[in-house]
Each structure stands twice: as C-alpha cells, then as structure tokens.
Design a protein around this motif. Structure first.
Motif, short mmCIF file in Angstrom:
data_model
loop_
_atom_site.label_atom_id
_atom_site.label_comp_id
_atom_site.label_asym_id
_atom_site.label_seq_id
_atom_site.Cartn_x
_atom_site.Cartn_y
_atom_site.Cartn_z
N CYS A 1 7.92 -34.41 -49.23
CA CYS A 1 7.67 -34.61 -47.74
C CYS A 1 8.01 -33.24 -46.83
O CYS A 1 7.13 -32.65 -46.18
CB CYS A 1 8.26 -35.86 -47.25
N MET A 2 9.05 -32.81 -47.26
CA MET A 2 9.51 -31.70 -46.87
C MET A 2 8.65 -30.40 -47.07
O MET A 2 8.52 -29.57 -46.15
CB MET A 2 11.11 -31.18 -47.08
N ASN A 3 8.37 -30.44 -48.50
CA ASN A 3 7.38 -29.27 -48.88
C ASN A 3 6.21 -29.42 -48.31
O ASN A 3 5.49 -28.30 -47.77
CB ASN A 3 7.26 -29.64 -50.21
N GLY A 4 5.86 -30.69 -47.87
CA GLY A 4 4.41 -30.64 -47.03
C GLY A 4 4.62 -30.05 -45.87
O GLY A 4 3.84 -29.41 -45.19
N ILE A 5 5.62 -30.37 -45.16
CA ILE A 5 6.02 -29.82 -43.87
C ILE A 5 5.98 -28.06 -43.71
O ILE A 5 5.31 -27.32 -43.14
CB ILE A 5 7.46 -30.01 -43.09
N GLU A 6 6.67 -27.62 -44.96
CA GLU A 6 6.48 -26.26 -45.03
C GLU A 6 5.20 -25.70 -45.32
O GLU A 6 4.84 -24.53 -44.92
CB GLU A 6 7.72 -25.82 -46.23
N SER A 7 4.41 -26.42 -46.02
CA SER A 7 3.13 -26.12 -46.37
C SER A 7 2.15 -26.06 -45.07
O SER A 7 1.36 -24.97 -44.93
CB SER A 7 2.45 -27.06 -47.35
N VAL A 8 2.48 -26.85 -44.12
CA VAL A 8 1.61 -27.02 -42.83
C VAL A 8 2.16 -25.83 -42.00
O VAL A 8 1.17 -24.96 -41.67
CB VAL A 8 1.98 -28.05 -42.02
N ARG A 9 3.58 -25.39 -42.25
CA ARG A 9 3.79 -24.21 -41.36
C ARG A 9 3.27 -22.92 -41.95
O ARG A 9 2.98 -21.95 -40.93
CB ARG A 9 5.62 -24.27 -41.44
N LYS A 10 3.25 -22.78 -43.09
CA LYS A 10 2.70 -21.75 -43.70
C LYS A 10 1.37 -21.46 -43.42
O LYS A 10 0.71 -20.43 -43.29
CB LYS A 10 3.18 -21.71 -45.16
N ASN A 11 0.41 -22.64 -43.95
CA ASN A 11 -0.94 -22.43 -43.85
C ASN A 11 -1.68 -22.61 -42.52
O ASN A 11 -2.53 -21.89 -42.30
CB ASN A 11 -1.50 -23.80 -44.65
N ALA A 12 -1.09 -23.30 -41.54
CA ALA A 12 -1.79 -23.66 -40.41
C ALA A 12 -2.15 -22.43 -39.32
O ALA A 12 -3.18 -22.31 -38.81
CB ALA A 12 -0.75 -24.59 -39.40
N PRO A 13 -1.14 -21.56 -39.09
CA PRO A 13 -1.46 -20.52 -38.40
C PRO A 13 -2.74 -19.44 -38.72
O PRO A 13 -3.37 -19.08 -37.76
CB PRO A 13 -0.13 -19.79 -38.29
N GLU A 14 -2.73 -18.99 -39.84
CA GLU A 14 -3.85 -18.39 -40.64
C GLU A 14 -5.18 -19.06 -41.06
O GLU A 14 -6.11 -18.38 -41.44
CB GLU A 14 -3.30 -17.47 -41.70
N ALA A 15 -5.00 -20.26 -41.01
CA ALA A 15 -5.94 -21.23 -41.46
C ALA A 15 -7.50 -20.95 -40.88
O ALA A 15 -7.47 -21.03 -39.64
CB ALA A 15 -5.82 -22.72 -41.85
N GLU A 16 -8.56 -20.78 -41.73
CA GLU A 16 -9.78 -20.79 -40.88
C GLU A 16 -10.49 -22.28 -40.77
O GLU A 16 -9.98 -23.14 -41.41
CB GLU A 16 -10.86 -19.87 -41.99
N THR A 17 -11.23 -22.15 -39.74
CA THR A 17 -11.82 -23.57 -39.64
C THR A 17 -13.28 -23.77 -40.36
O THR A 17 -14.13 -22.70 -39.71
CB THR A 17 -12.00 -23.77 -38.01
N VAL A 18 -13.47 -24.93 -41.08
CA VAL A 18 -14.81 -24.88 -41.65
C VAL A 18 -15.36 -26.34 -41.39
O VAL A 18 -14.65 -27.07 -41.13
CB VAL A 18 -14.56 -24.49 -43.05
N ASP A 19 -16.55 -26.40 -41.55
CA ASP A 19 -17.30 -27.71 -41.24
C ASP A 19 -17.69 -28.29 -42.70
O ASP A 19 -17.71 -27.73 -43.59
CB ASP A 19 -18.55 -27.58 -40.56
N GLU A 20 -17.23 -29.59 -42.97
CA GLU A 20 -17.07 -30.29 -44.05
C GLU A 20 -18.12 -31.42 -44.04
O GLU A 20 -18.16 -32.17 -42.91
CB GLU A 20 -15.70 -30.71 -44.51
#
Length: 124
Positions: free
Chosen positions: A103-122
C-alpha cells in the motif's frame, strides 16, 4: 512513465492512474462530465507530490491537514489509501493490498507518476 486513462462508464466518466507497467495505482470517482474529470486529474497531479501521510492503521495516529494520503484497512482487512485534496474531497482511491508495505509503495508510485503523467482516452 505513468498515465491518466480517462474512460466513459455507464454512469459517467472516470480516470485510472496507471504506472508505467500498465498497473492501475489509483482510481477516481465517477464524474458527470469530462471537464469535471479532467479537473480531478489536475487535482491529483497538483496534490499527490505534496500530500502528507495519515496512517489510520496506527493506534493513536496523528491527524494531518489536507492534502493528504489516508492509509486505512477495509472490511476485508486489506490496506487501502485515499488521496484527499486541500478541500477534503477524495480525489483518488487505491485497490486493496494484502500487505501494508505494498500500500505504501502504491502511494509512492502515485507521488512519482502523477505529476508528469499524460492524459489519454481509453475505450471500454
């Protein structure tokens, strides 16, 4: 690099934040409009890196101010997190994890990925 996958569902529109490997690390509520959903994406981008941690699984845990990640256990005994914006609204939630460390790794992954993540339509 992660991405925000925006997707239309029966009841509206939502997003999943996916890690570089395609795993879903956080999910939004269902919004009534695409613009509201995209505002949610921006809120996660902005709040995830600065959010404090409130571990509600610890006895006598310290309440912290928003924005924050709340770690808690669900009815099934699994660990989950939710990201709250400055105004206290929940803007993203996790799946259930068997181990708190995951769960803690999930939080770190959100912190790391969210700022630069592109937005795509699925598509469905």
């Amino acid at each position: 690099m992660g991405k925000f996958a925006v997707k239309t569902v029966k009841t509206g529109i939502k997003f999943n934040l996916k890690a570089g490997n395609g795993e879903i690390i956080a999910t939004s509520e269902v919004y009534t409009s695409r613009s509201a959903c995209l505002k949610g994406v921006e809120s996660v981008r902005k709040n995830a890196p600065i959010a404090k941690l409130e571990d509600q699984t610890e006895e006598g845990f310290q309440t912290v101010t928003n924005p924050k990640f709340e770690v808690y256990t669900d009815k099934a005994g699994e660990f989950r997190f939710r990201l709250k914006a400055r105004n206290g609204e929940i803007i993203a939630v996790s799946e259930g994890y068997k181990a708190k460390a995951s769960c803690m790794n999930g939080i770190e992954s959100v912190r790391k990925n969210a700022p630069e993540a592109e937005t795509v339509d699925e598509k469905e």
